[in-house]
Design a protein around this motif. Structure first.
Motif, PDB file in Angstrom:
ATOM      1  N   GLU A  57      -0.171  13.450  -5.565  1.00 25.52           N
ATOM      2  CA  GLU A  57      -0.070  14.621  -6.330  1.00 25.52           C
ATOM      3  C   GLU A  57      -1.138  15.429  -6.251  1.00 25.52           C
ATOM      4  OE1 GLU A  57       1.712  17.612  -8.331  1.00 25.52           O
ATOM      5  OE2 GLU A  57       2.711  15.852  -7.636  1.00 25.52           O
ATOM      6  N   LEU A  58      -2.329  15.055  -6.069  1.00 23.79           N
ATOM      7  CA  LEU A  58      -3.474  15.742  -6.061  1.00 23.79           C
ATOM      8  C   LEU A  58      -3.734  16.222  -4.846  1.00 23.79           C
ATOM      9  CD1 LEU A  58      -5.929  13.393  -7.839  1.00 23.79           C
ATOM     10  CD2 LEU A  58      -5.315  15.681  -8.649  1.00 23.79           C
ATOM     11  N   ASP A  59      -3.269  15.342  -3.598  1.00 23.34           N
ATOM     12  CA  ASP A  59      -3.320  16.010  -2.320  1.00 23.34           C
ATOM     13  C   ASP A  59      -2.149  17.002  -1.960  1.00 23.34           C
ATOM     14  OD1 ASP A  59      -5.365  13.853  -1.553  1.00 23.34           O
ATOM     15  OD2 ASP A  59      -3.651  12.594  -0.804  1.00 23.34           O
ATOM     16  N   LEU A  60      -1.123  17.069  -2.598  1.00 29.10           N
ATOM     17  CA  LEU A  60      -0.117  17.984  -2.679  1.00 29.10           C
ATOM     18  C   LEU A  60      -0.469  19.567  -3.384  1.00 29.10           C
ATOM     19  CD1 LEU A  60       3.119  16.186  -3.454  1.00 29.10           C
ATOM     20  CD2 LEU A  60       2.427  16.953  -1.309  1.00 29.10           C
ATOM     21  N   ARG A  61      -0.968  19.245  -4.435  1.00 27.19           N
ATOM     22  CA  ARG A  61      -1.837  20.433  -4.941  1.00 27.19           C
ATOM     23  C   ARG A  61      -2.870  21.044  -4.185  1.00 27.19           C
ATOM     24  NH1 ARG A  61      -1.347  19.505 -11.621  1.00 27.19           N
ATOM     25  NH2 ARG A  61       0.631  18.395 -11.772  1.00 27.19           N
ATOM     26  N   LEU A  62      -3.672  20.202  -3.670  1.00 25.39           N
ATOM     27  CA  LEU A  62      -4.772  20.663  -2.974  1.00 25.39           C
ATOM     28  C   LEU A  62      -4.434  21.454  -1.731  1.00 25.39           C
ATOM     29  CD1 LEU A  62      -7.676  21.129  -2.668  1.00 25.39           C
ATOM     30  CD2 LEU A  62      -7.932  18.925  -1.251  1.00 25.39           C
ATOM     31  N   ALA A  63      -3.478  20.829  -1.119  1.00 22.87           N
ATOM     32  CA  ALA A  63      -2.808  21.536   0.129  1.00 22.87           C
ATOM     33  C   ALA A  63      -2.274  22.903  -0.131  1.00 22.87           C
ATOM     34  CB  ALA A  63      -1.716  20.472   0.752  1.00 22.87           C
ATOM     35  N   ALA A  64      -1.362  22.885  -1.406  1.00 18.04           N
ATOM     36  CA  ALA A  64      -0.610  24.058  -1.846  1.00 18.04           C
ATOM     37  C   ALA A  64      -1.721  25.029  -1.857  1.00 18.04           C
ATOM     38  CB  ALA A  64       0.122  23.963  -2.993  1.00 18.04           C
ATOM     39  N   HIS A  65      -2.867  24.930  -2.598  1.00 16.30           N
ATOM     40  CA  HIS A  65      -3.857  25.704  -2.975  1.00 16.30           C
ATOM     41  C   HIS A  65      -4.504  25.950  -1.727  1.00 16.30           C
ATOM     42  CE1 HIS A  65      -7.128  27.848  -4.574  1.00 16.30           C
ATOM     43  NE2 HIS A  65      -7.942  26.620  -4.025  1.00 16.30           N
ATOM     44  N   GLU A  66      -4.791  25.308  -0.823  1.00 11.42           N
ATOM     45  CA  GLU A  66      -5.509  25.809   0.260  1.00 11.42           C
ATOM     46  C   GLU A  66      -4.555  26.676   1.313  1.00 11.42           C
ATOM     47  OE1 GLU A  66      -6.627  21.904   1.837  1.00 11.42           O
ATOM     48  OE2 GLU A  66      -8.659  22.014   0.996  1.00 11.42           O
ATOM     49  N   SER A  67      -3.331  26.253   1.103  1.00  9.95           N
ATOM     50  CA  SER A  67      -2.224  27.360   1.926  1.00  9.95           C
ATOM     51  C   SER A  67      -2.127  28.452   1.509  1.00  9.95           C
ATOM     52  CB  SER A  67      -1.154  26.565   2.296  1.00  9.95           C
ATOM     53  OG  SER A  67      -0.579  26.690   1.060  1.00  9.95           O
ATOM     54  N   ASN A  68      -2.453  28.938   0.056  1.00 11.08           N
ATOM     55  CA  ASN A  68      -2.467  30.228  -0.572  1.00 11.08           C
ATOM     56  C   ASN A  68      -3.165  30.212  -1.727  1.00 11.08           C
ATOM     57  OD1 ASN A  68      -1.433  32.588  -1.273  1.00 11.08           O
ATOM     58  ND2 ASN A  68       0.923  31.900  -1.437  1.00 11.08           N
ATOM     59  N   PRO A  69      -4.529  30.097  -1.603  1.00 14.03           N
ATOM     60  CA  PRO A  69      -5.457  30.140  -2.720  1.00 14.03           C
ATOM     61  C   PRO A  69      -5.197  31.294  -3.827  1.00 14.03           C
ATOM     62  CG  PRO A  69      -6.575  30.853  -0.658  1.00 14.03           C
ATOM     63  CD  PRO A  69      -5.183  30.372  -0.354  1.00 14.03           C
ATOM     64  N   GLU A  70      -4.461  32.390  -3.338  1.00 12.21           N
ATOM     65  CA  GLU A  70      -4.280  33.799  -3.997  1.00 12.21           C
ATOM     66  C   GLU A  70      -3.350  33.295  -5.211  1.00 12.21           C
ATOM     67  OE1 GLU A  70      -3.137  34.311  -0.600  1.00 12.21           O
ATOM     68  OE2 GLU A  70      -5.095  34.031  -0.148  1.00 12.21           O
ATOM     69  N   GLU A  71      -2.400  32.441  -4.978  1.00  5.88           N
ATOM     70  CA  GLU A  71      -1.193  32.223  -5.953  1.00  5.88           C
ATOM     71  C   GLU A  71      -1.873  31.516  -7.227  1.00  5.88           C
ATOM     72  OE1 GLU A  71       2.474  29.604  -5.576  1.00  5.88           O
ATOM     73  OE2 GLU A  71       2.362  30.852  -4.124  1.00  5.88           O
ATOM     74  N   GLY A  72      -2.983  30.860  -7.172  1.00  4.17           N
ATOM     75  CA  GLY A  72      -3.608  30.129  -8.372  1.00  4.17           C
ATOM     76  C   GLY A  72      -3.973  31.002  -9.430  1.00  4.17           C
ATOM     77  N   VAL A  73      -4.261  30.309 -10.696  1.00  3.31           N
ATOM     78  CA  VAL A  73      -4.843  31.298 -11.770  1.00  3.31           C
ATOM     79  C   VAL A  73      -6.013  30.497 -12.290  1.00  3.31           C
ATOM     80  CG1 VAL A  73      -4.218  32.014 -14.115  1.00  3.31           C
ATOM     81  CG2 VAL A  73      -2.421  31.572 -12.549  1.00  3.31           C
ATOM     82  N   THR A  74      -6.808  31.523 -12.477  1.00  2.41           N
ATOM     83  CA  THR A  74      -8.368  30.666 -12.728  1.00  2.41           C
ATOM     84  C   THR A  74      -8.338  30.271 -14.258  1.00  2.41           C
ATOM     85  OG1 THR A  74      -9.134  32.948 -14.202  1.00  2.41           O
ATOM     86  CG2 THR A  74      -9.416  32.683 -11.486  1.00  2.41           C
TER      87      THR A  74
END
Length: 86
Positions: A57-74
């Motif tokens: 799960e951590l790997d999936l979340r990191l990959a999702a963040h790296e592919s679209n970092p703007e989508e996250g929330v601080t």
């Protein structure tokens, strides 16, 4: 890491007795003990076990963040939302 020269059954029985005594303390003291224990665990996060599912799960979340970092929330945005919802 604690190492004991005593039989595990003896140590476990002793810990059980200690826990029984700790539960008799007033709530503020018990909270202080919990906080200090948690701080001692959090001080060495590399030693916390992670299951294979958690690692996946951590790997999936990191990959999702790296592919679209703007989508996250601080954290600050999340904190502000929570404060406003009170």
């Amino acid at each position: 890491m604690l190492e004991f020269d005593l039989p595990l059954e003896y140590v476990t029985r002793g810990m059980s007795t200690a826990i029984d005594e700790l539960t008799k303390l007033p709530l503020p003291q018990r909270l202080e003990i919990v906080e200090r224990l948690w701080d001692s665990i959090a001080a060495d996060p590399e030693r916390l076990p992670v299951t294979a599912k958690q690692a996946e799960e951590l790997d999936l979340r990191l990959a999702a963040h790296e592919s679209n970092p703007e989508e996250g929330v601080t954290w600050e945005e999340i904190r502000d939302r929570l404060r406003k919802s009170r």
